[in-house]
Design an enzyme around this catalytic site. Structure first.
Site, PDB file in Angstrom:
ATOM      1  N   ARG A   1     -10.023 -11.639   2.086  1.00 50.15           N
ATOM      2  CA  ARG A   1     -11.041 -12.777   1.519  1.00 50.15           C
ATOM      3  C   ARG A   1     -10.375 -14.097   1.631  1.00 50.15           C
ATOM      4  O   ARG A   1     -10.959 -15.127   1.684  1.00 50.15           O
ATOM      5  CB  ARG A   1     -11.579 -12.296   0.081  1.00 50.15           C
TER       6      ARG A   1
ATOM      7  N   LYS B   1       0.685  -1.226  -0.184  1.00 43.66           N
ATOM      8  CA  LYS B   1      -0.090  -0.027  -0.012  1.00 43.66           C
ATOM      9  C   LYS B   1       1.070   1.108   0.067  1.00 43.66           C
ATOM     10  O   LYS B   1       2.001   1.373   0.371  1.00 43.66           O
ATOM     11  CB  LYS B   1      -0.776  -0.009   1.234  1.00 43.66           C
TER      12      LYS B   1
HETATM   13  N1  BES Z   1      -7.843  -3.742   4.455  1.00 42.55           N
HETATM   14  C1  BES Z   1      -8.366  -3.485   3.290  1.00 42.55           C
HETATM   15  C2  BES Z   1      -9.659  -2.647   2.938  1.00 42.55           C
HETATM   16  C3  BES Z   1      -9.773  -1.319   3.696  1.00 42.55           C
HETATM   17  C4  BES Z   1      -9.353  -0.033   2.967  1.00 42.55           C
HETATM   18  C5  BES Z   1      -9.995  -1.373   4.887  1.00 42.55           C
HETATM   19  C6  BES Z   1      -9.468   0.853   3.760  1.00 42.55           C
HETATM   20  C7  BES Z   1     -10.220   0.019   5.752  1.00 42.55           C
HETATM   21  C8  BES Z   1      -9.935   1.085   5.115  1.00 42.55           C
HETATM   22  C9  BES Z   1      -8.306  -4.806   2.395  1.00 42.55           C
HETATM   23  O1  BES Z   1      -7.360  -5.848   2.762  1.00 42.55           O
HETATM   24  C10 BES Z   1      -7.610  -4.288   0.812  1.00 42.55           C
HETATM   25  O2  BES Z   1      -6.484  -3.828   0.623  1.00 42.55           O
HETATM   26  N2  BES Z   1      -8.511  -4.301  -0.044  1.00 42.55           N
HETATM   27  C11 BES Z   1      -8.249  -3.820  -1.572  1.00 42.55           C
HETATM   28  C12 BES Z   1      -8.763  -4.988  -2.222  1.00 42.55           C
HETATM   29  C13 BES Z   1      -8.228  -4.618  -3.931  1.00 42.55           C
HETATM   30  C14 BES Z   1      -6.771  -5.173  -3.690  1.00 42.55           C
HETATM   31  C15 BES Z   1      -9.048  -5.629  -4.852  1.00 42.55           C
HETATM   32  C16 BES Z   1      -8.841  -2.512  -1.768  1.00 42.55           C
HETATM   33  O3  BES Z   1      -9.894  -2.329  -1.276  1.00 42.55           O
HETATM   34  O4  BES Z   1      -8.276  -1.610  -2.183  1.00 42.55           O
HETATM   35 MN    MN Z   2      -5.424  -5.521   2.183  1.00 42.19          MN
END
Ligand code: BES
Ligand code: MN
Ligand code: ZN
Length: 512
Positions: free
Chosen positions: A368, A294
């Site tokens: 997931r 990230k």
């Molecule tokens: N933990 C994150 C989602 C999240 C984002 C939680 C902001 C709280 C605040 C999750 O693991 C994630 O990174 N999801 C990705 C999925 C994508 C790579 C398909 C996302 O939402 O960007």
């Molecule tokens: Mn994630």
């Protein structure tokens, strides 16, 4: 925070601050008439003390609107706080919850350590028939929620906790007989259990990643289970291999912190049959994204990526204490998602516990993966109905913002019960679609499915991924990514972890 219940007349209660409710009487038609707000108490002395400020018209009685009077004449309290409940006749369990939270949060930064909260008089038409017991429970829950602040690691904590919260219930008893009194006392105790369980979840969510590793989350869950009398097991890497949890394990493989598979069991006496409800939670104690790392901006927030798991632990705490007549198990999959030389890579193929193979497109879609095996495991343990909670997708915030969380279900009956639960919990969820159109998007060229399916409809794609593992077991998925953290403080809740999911999951369980 200590809580007390008082059946005494409100005007005579000696307290640092007495909070009473007011309602806005303005109607659309009467715009020009500007009617004054009314105080929701039958106590004449309190009415008289508040009359002056109410007559100015400066104060409207809007939801959570406050005005404070010092040394109010003719009553024993040192201060009188008027808290708005919004439009007369429209109060809900949740608006009472918020008003109590507002009173507590008003007191905290002012160094007021003692709050007495007077429930609205049942003689006044403040709602469409809320019972004395219901407003009692709501006020106690709201007081606990309001008392929580997130600054646990400040050397000098800004907002000390309230020492005593007294609920003055005299006015709310329709028939001041013993039967109603007993119901109100029971509701008082219930509100405390629920409020404290929500705060238990919030305290876990608030912990930074270095203070709450998967192992420590397991220890905290075990300590709670022991305290409230739940069965518990906490497993780690070896058990993941034994159960062939290839999806869950793949998330943990990049971190020196071992994963934790937390299992809690609630087995009420004399209930050997009927449904077995499975609560599954995402417990990523820190989500860097892994190799698909990230950006630095806001990454610190990813300490709350275990909020779904914490919500399930909070719900289990309340379940253990409120003892519904249904069997419940919880499975929380805790891991740290890190990039390293041992981390999984985009393109890797993992075999989930169910036997399905998963092509990893993005290591940041890790929630997931852990839930896939958590759902399979809960089913293997005999769950007949499933509910999971997870901070799963950023896409859910794009769709619903920060005010509403997402819900998905493959079963209208189970979801119907969840909707009924929302009327009690006051939590805001909105149902979004699953379906074959989303399943199409996660077909893999090399294996059965892949862990991402493009940007559009990301929350539904993630939910459909989980659906592959819930299969045809009635199941509800809660995506709380946009709502698990309160970004701006409100009058009734601090900035920080919200504890969303605890109350709705609890009420859903109690509906079986
Ligand atoms: N933990 C994150 C989602 C999240 C984002 C939680 C902001 C709280 C605040 C999750 O693991 C994630 O990174 N999801 C990705 C999925 C994508 C790579 C398909 C996302 O939402 O960007
Ligand atoms: Mn994630
Ligand atoms: Zn995550």
């Amino acid at each position: 925070m200590r809580i007390e219940i008082s059946f005494a007349p409100v005007a005579g209660i000696v307290t640092e601050m007495l909070a009473v409710l007011a309602a806005d009487t303005q109607t659309e038609k009467g715009r020009d008439a500007k009617p004054l707000p009314i105080l929701l108490t039958a106590d004449a002395a309190v009415q008289a003390a508040a009359a002056g400020v109410l007559q100015t018209g400066e104060y409207k009685g809007g939801a959570n609107e406050t005005v404070l009077l010092h040394a109010p004449a003719g009553i024993a309290a040192k201060r009188l706080l008027i808290v708005g409940l919004g439009k007369l006749g429209t109060a809900t369990m949740h608006s009472v919850r918020e008003a109590a939270g507002t009173a507590v949060r008003f007191a905290k930064p002012r160094g007021i350590r003692e709050v007495t909260f007077a429930l609205p008089s049942s003689a006044l038409p403040f709602s469409e028939g809320l019972s004395g017991a219901t407003v009692t429970r709501a006020a106690v829950e709201g007081a606990f929620v309001g008392d929580f602040d997130a600054d646990t690691y400040r050397s000098e904590r800004k907002d000390q906790s309230i020492q005593t919260f007294t609920l003055a219930v005299a006015g709310t008893l329709a028939v001041p007989g013993d039967a109603e009194r007993a119901a109100v006392e029971a509701a008082f105790a219930e509100g405390a259990i629920i409020g404290e369980s929500q705060n238990f979840a919030r305290s876990l969510v608030n912990e930074p990643g270095n203070k709450l590793t998967p192992t420590i989350l397991g220890q905290r869950a075990a300590a709670m289970a022991q305290e409230v009398g739940l069965g518990w097991e906490v497993h780690s890497t070896e058990k993941l291999h034994e159960l062939k949890m290839g999806a869950f394990w793949s998330v943990s493989q990049g971190s020196p912190e071992p994963p934790a598979l937390i299992v809690l069991r609630y087995e009420p006496e004399g209930v050997a049959e009927g449904p077995l409800l499975g609560l599954v939670g995402k417990g990523i104690t820190f989500d860097t994204g892994g190799i698909s790392i990230k950006p630095a901006d806001n990454m610190e927030k990813m300490k709350y990526d275990m909020a779904g798991g914490a919500a399930m632990l909070g719900a289990m705490r309340a379940i253990a204490l409120l003892k519904p007549k249904v069997r419940v198990i919880a499975v929380v999959c805790a891991a740290e998602n890190m990039p390293s030389g041992t981390a999984q890579k985009p393109g890797d193929v993992q075999t989930a516990m169910s036997g399905k193979t998963i092509e990893i497109i993005n290591t940041d879609a890790e929630g997931r993966l852990v839930l896939a095996d958590g759902l399979t495991y809960a089913r293997q343990l005999g769950a007949t109905h499933l509910i999971d909670a997870a901070t799963l997708t950023g896409a859910i915030s794009v769709a619903l913002g920060r005010a509403t969380a997402g819900a998905f279900s493959n079963d209208d009956a189970a979801y119907g019960k969840f909707e009924s639960a929302l009327a009690i919990s006051g939590e805001k969820f909105w149902r979004l679609p699953l379906g074959d159109a989303y399943a199409e998007l996660i077909k893999s060229d090399i294996g059965d499915i892949k862990n991402t399916g493009g940007r559009w409809g990301g929350a539904s794609i993630a939910a459909e991924f989980l659906h592959e593992f819930a299969e045809d077991t009635p199941w509800i998925h809660l995506d709380i990514a946009g709502t698990a953290w309160v970004e701006e403080k409100r009058p009734f809740i601090a900035k920080g972890p919200s504890g969303i999911g605890v109350r709705s999951t609890l009420e859903w369980v109690r509906s079986y």
